[in-house]
Design a protein around this motif. Sequence first.
Motif, mmCIF file in Angstrom:
data_model
loop_
_atom_site.group_PDB
_atom_site.id
_atom_site.type_symbol
_atom_site.label_atom_id
_atom_site.label_comp_id
_atom_site.label_asym_id
_atom_site.label_seq_id
_atom_site.Cartn_x
_atom_site.Cartn_y
_atom_site.Cartn_z
ATOM 1 N N VAL A 33 62.346 45.620 34.537
ATOM 2 C CA VAL A 33 62.282 45.460 35.985
ATOM 3 C C VAL A 33 61.135 44.497 36.322
ATOM 4 C CG1 VAL A 33 61.979 46.622 38.208
ATOM 5 C CG2 VAL A 33 63.190 47.778 36.333
ATOM 6 N N GLU A 34 61.462 43.374 36.938
ATOM 7 C CA GLU A 34 60.453 42.352 37.212
ATOM 8 C C GLU A 34 59.311 42.886 38.058
ATOM 9 O OE1 GLU A 34 60.134 37.787 38.995
ATOM 10 O OE2 GLU A 34 62.008 38.907 39.160
ATOM 11 N N ALA A 35 59.628 43.713 39.055
ATOM 12 C CA ALA A 35 58.578 44.252 39.924
ATOM 13 C C ALA A 35 57.592 45.083 39.126
ATOM 14 C CB ALA A 35 59.202 45.093 41.035
ATOM 15 N N ASN A 36 58.076 45.823 38.120
ATOM 16 C CA ASN A 36 57.175 46.597 37.266
ATOM 17 C C ASN A 36 56.265 45.695 36.450
ATOM 18 O OD1 ASN A 36 58.221 48.996 38.175
ATOM 19 N ND2 ASN A 36 59.288 49.520 36.278
ATOM 20 N N ARG A 37 56.829 44.632 35.892
ATOM 21 C CA ARG A 37 56.017 43.694 35.105
ATOM 22 C C ARG A 37 54.943 43.051 35.974
ATOM 23 N NH1 ARG A 37 61.118 41.816 33.573
ATOM 24 N NH2 ARG A 37 60.736 39.782 34.567
ATOM 25 N N ASP A 38 55.339 42.634 37.168
ATOM 26 C CA ASP A 38 54.370 42.001 38.065
ATOM 27 C C ASP A 38 53.253 42.964 38.442
ATOM 28 O OD1 ASP A 38 55.876 39.709 37.984
ATOM 29 O OD2 ASP A 38 56.860 40.040 39.925
ATOM 30 N N LEU A 39 53.620 44.220 38.726
ATOM 31 C CA LEU A 39 52.618 45.209 39.107
ATOM 32 C C LEU A 39 51.692 45.519 37.942
ATOM 33 C CD1 LEU A 39 51.421 47.160 41.132
ATOM 34 C CD2 LEU A 39 53.198 48.830 40.515
ATOM 35 N N ALA A 40 52.251 45.577 36.736
ATOM 36 C CA ALA A 40 51.415 45.813 35.561
ATOM 37 C C ALA A 40 50.383 44.706 35.409
ATOM 38 C CB ALA A 40 52.283 45.918 34.313
ATOM 39 N N GLY A 41 50.832 43.455 35.550
ATOM 40 C CA GLY A 41 49.900 42.341 35.466
ATOM 41 C C GLY A 41 48.842 42.387 36.556
ATOM 42 N N GLN A 42 49.241 42.772 37.756
ATOM 43 C CA GLN A 42 48.294 42.871 38.866
ATOM 44 C C GLN A 42 47.236 43.933 38.589
ATOM 45 O OE1 GLN A 42 50.158 43.759 42.628
ATOM 46 N NE2 GLN A 42 48.221 44.060 43.692
ATOM 47 N N LEU A 43 47.662 45.079 38.063
ATOM 48 C CA LEU A 43 46.726 46.163 37.785
ATOM 49 C C LEU A 43 45.767 45.788 36.664
ATOM 50 C CD1 LEU A 43 49.195 49.172 38.035
ATOM 51 C CD2 LEU A 43 47.342 48.636 39.621
ATOM 52 N N LEU A 44 46.272 45.129 35.630
ATOM 53 C CA LEU A 44 45.388 44.712 34.547
ATOM 54 C C LEU A 44 44.347 43.717 35.040
ATOM 55 C CD1 LEU A 44 48.003 44.398 31.660
ATOM 56 C CD2 LEU A 44 46.186 46.109 31.871
ATOM 57 N N SER A 45 44.741 42.850 35.977
ATOM 58 C CA SER A 45 43.783 41.892 36.541
ATOM 59 C C SER A 45 42.737 42.578 37.413
ATOM 60 C CB SER A 45 44.519 40.832 37.364
ATOM 61 O OG SER A 45 45.330 40.025 36.544
ATOM 62 N N ALA A 46 43.074 43.763 37.907
ATOM 63 C CA ALA A 46 42.141 44.498 38.770
ATOM 64 C C ALA A 46 41.165 45.354 37.977
ATOM 65 C CB ALA A 46 42.921 45.384 39.735
ATOM 66 N N ALA A 47 41.348 45.437 36.671
ATOM 67 C CA ALA A 47 40.581 46.373 35.853
ATOM 68 C C ALA A 47 39.202 45.839 35.488
ATOM 69 C CB ALA A 47 41.357 46.685 34.576
ATOM 70 N N ASP A 48 38.259 46.765 35.395
ATOM 71 C CA ASP A 48 36.977 46.462 34.746
ATOM 72 C C ASP A 48 37.143 46.558 33.236
ATOM 73 O OD1 ASP A 48 35.329 46.244 37.155
ATOM 74 O OD2 ASP A 48 35.622 48.403 37.366
ATOM 75 N N LEU A 49 38.043 47.431 32.814
ATOM 76 C CA LEU A 49 38.268 47.667 31.394
ATOM 77 C C LEU A 49 39.758 47.876 31.153
ATOM 78 C CD1 LEU A 49 37.356 48.457 28.464
ATOM 79 C CD2 LEU A 49 37.086 50.808 29.331
ATOM 80 N N TRP A 50 40.296 47.165 30.168
ATOM 81 C CA TRP A 50 41.681 47.392 29.757
ATOM 82 C C TRP A 50 41.684 48.358 28.585
ATOM 83 C CZ3 TRP A 50 44.772 42.149 29.161
ATOM 84 C CH2 TRP A 50 44.821 41.491 30.398
ATOM 85 N N VAL A 51 42.538 49.354 28.660
ATOM 86 C CA VAL A 51 42.882 50.148 27.487
ATOM 87 C C VAL A 51 44.334 49.820 27.190
ATOM 88 C CG1 VAL A 51 43.190 52.452 26.513
ATOM 89 C CG2 VAL A 51 41.212 51.965 27.974
#
Length: 571
Positions: free
Chosen positions: A163-181
């Motif tokens: 689902v493209e919207a899920n991929r886009d949201l995942a990328g947005q959230l990762l860009s908002a992170a101080d730390l990626w796990v």
Amino acid sequence: MTPRSTAVPGQDVVDLPTALEQLRDRVAAVPLVLATPGRDAADRTARSVVDQVTDHLLPRVRDMDAPLLTVVGGSTGAGKSTLVNSLLGATVTTPGVLRPTTRSPVLVCAPADRAAFADDRVLPGLARTTGGSGGPGTLQLVVTDALPAGLALVDAPDVDSVVEANRDLAGQLLSAADLWVFVTTASRYADAVPWDLLRTAAERGTALAVVLDRVPPEAVREVAEDLHGMLGRAGLAQAALWVVEERPLVDGFLPEDQVAPLRSWLHGLAADAGARAAVVRQTLVGALASLDERVAVVGVAAQEQAAAAGALAAAADTAYRRAEEAVDEGVRSGTLLRGEVLARWQEFVGTGEWMRSLQAGIGRLRDRVTAAFSGKATPAEDLQVALESSVEHLLRASADEAAERTVTSWRGLPGGAALVAGRERELGTVTPGFTEAAADEVRGWQGAVLGLVRDEGAGKRSRARLLSWGVNGAGAVVMVAVFAQTAGLSGAEVAVAGGTTVVGQRVLEAVFGDAAIRQLADRARTDLDARAARLLHVEHDRFVALLEPAATPADAEELRAAVAVLARARS
């Protein structure tokens, strides 16, 4: 890195948050509307810049002591939700066997940190919900004592979701992170999509931890060493790597010994202000440093868009300039004096008698034309109608050709094919109102010619009586003169229709005199050219309107200026 102002001689004082806001707004305002080769990649880059400035950079520079936002992301079926639940020892997000699963992200924080995430300071584009998923466009907020203050976890959608919207949201959230796990599995850690994001983390200097999930116990060392080597080659050797063996779940959670090391590490960050600040600073500095190159990508695309728009505009300009030239050539060449116009001219003058009069001398010819003026209005009107139809046809043909030529040119130019796709029939011909507008202009022109005739007669008393006998007739002669006085030809006559009929220049001179008729014809021709140009400009403007939203060189320049302001604010 507290927000500060920077003063430059001759420039306004701008602090870091303001500079970030200005840059974000500039990037968001760049209209990448033309389907140029680099448009899609630049559009994704622009959206990522806007999202990261809004979701991460602005909230962080405004509050460096805010809780550490840790986003748990990864591939489909990697076990992200199960990992989050196991870290907390409670089911706060729902794992599932159906794919895709996590659609609405879940943010988990301690009670003391609730205020930091309940409003729209962080991730302002996602509405907050509690007590369950609110669906797309929402962020479920879960408050629990299982998480220490200073640390927040986000369970993100799959980065490789169908689902493209899920991929886009995942990328947005990762860009908002101080730390990626970042969570992957023993069978999928080499997949292309996750590594695209991991390389992005390396480029931006993002603080990163990798969880290698579902590793067969006997393969832990081999797989872990392979992944560690891949991380090193990607510039991520400093990333923390945690391995979770493939074992049965215990009441839906990972075995405690498998998750405890990661939990301890995260809780240690929450408890150690210095360590937490180091993670925050690493990601913040890297994100700020990445903006120059990312915004430059958007700037190059803006220049590409401006160049494409310029080429498309030039193609339309050329097509309609040629249309104006075609109209002028059609007027000057005498080709309009054929067919119905020729028949009406012959009827008006009286071909046989007129030719005999021409042979007998100019005096008798003047008498013949005067008689036509004074007593035969109907042939003059018929001639005007024929001229009207002929000119309208010339205008329509020229405008049609210009439209078709523009569409054809645009199909072969960058960004043009998409603009005309599905609209070839509409854009490849004149607008619906053109025919009526052309008729109005031609009738207006004919009225203006009659006005010129009246003015000429009023200023010359010796001819006032002649004009009073037949202004319409005299006007018809002037209209014919417009098409008969062909550029490059001079003398007593201009052959029309292969020389079978002659329009005598001396006919016109007999009525008004040589200088006067030339002046009247020139003025009438100039007026007709202006009316034709006005009509064609309206047709041309619909193509120009399609290009108006496109980027201009000023957009690229404004981006460079905003980047320069940010650089000063960071210094």
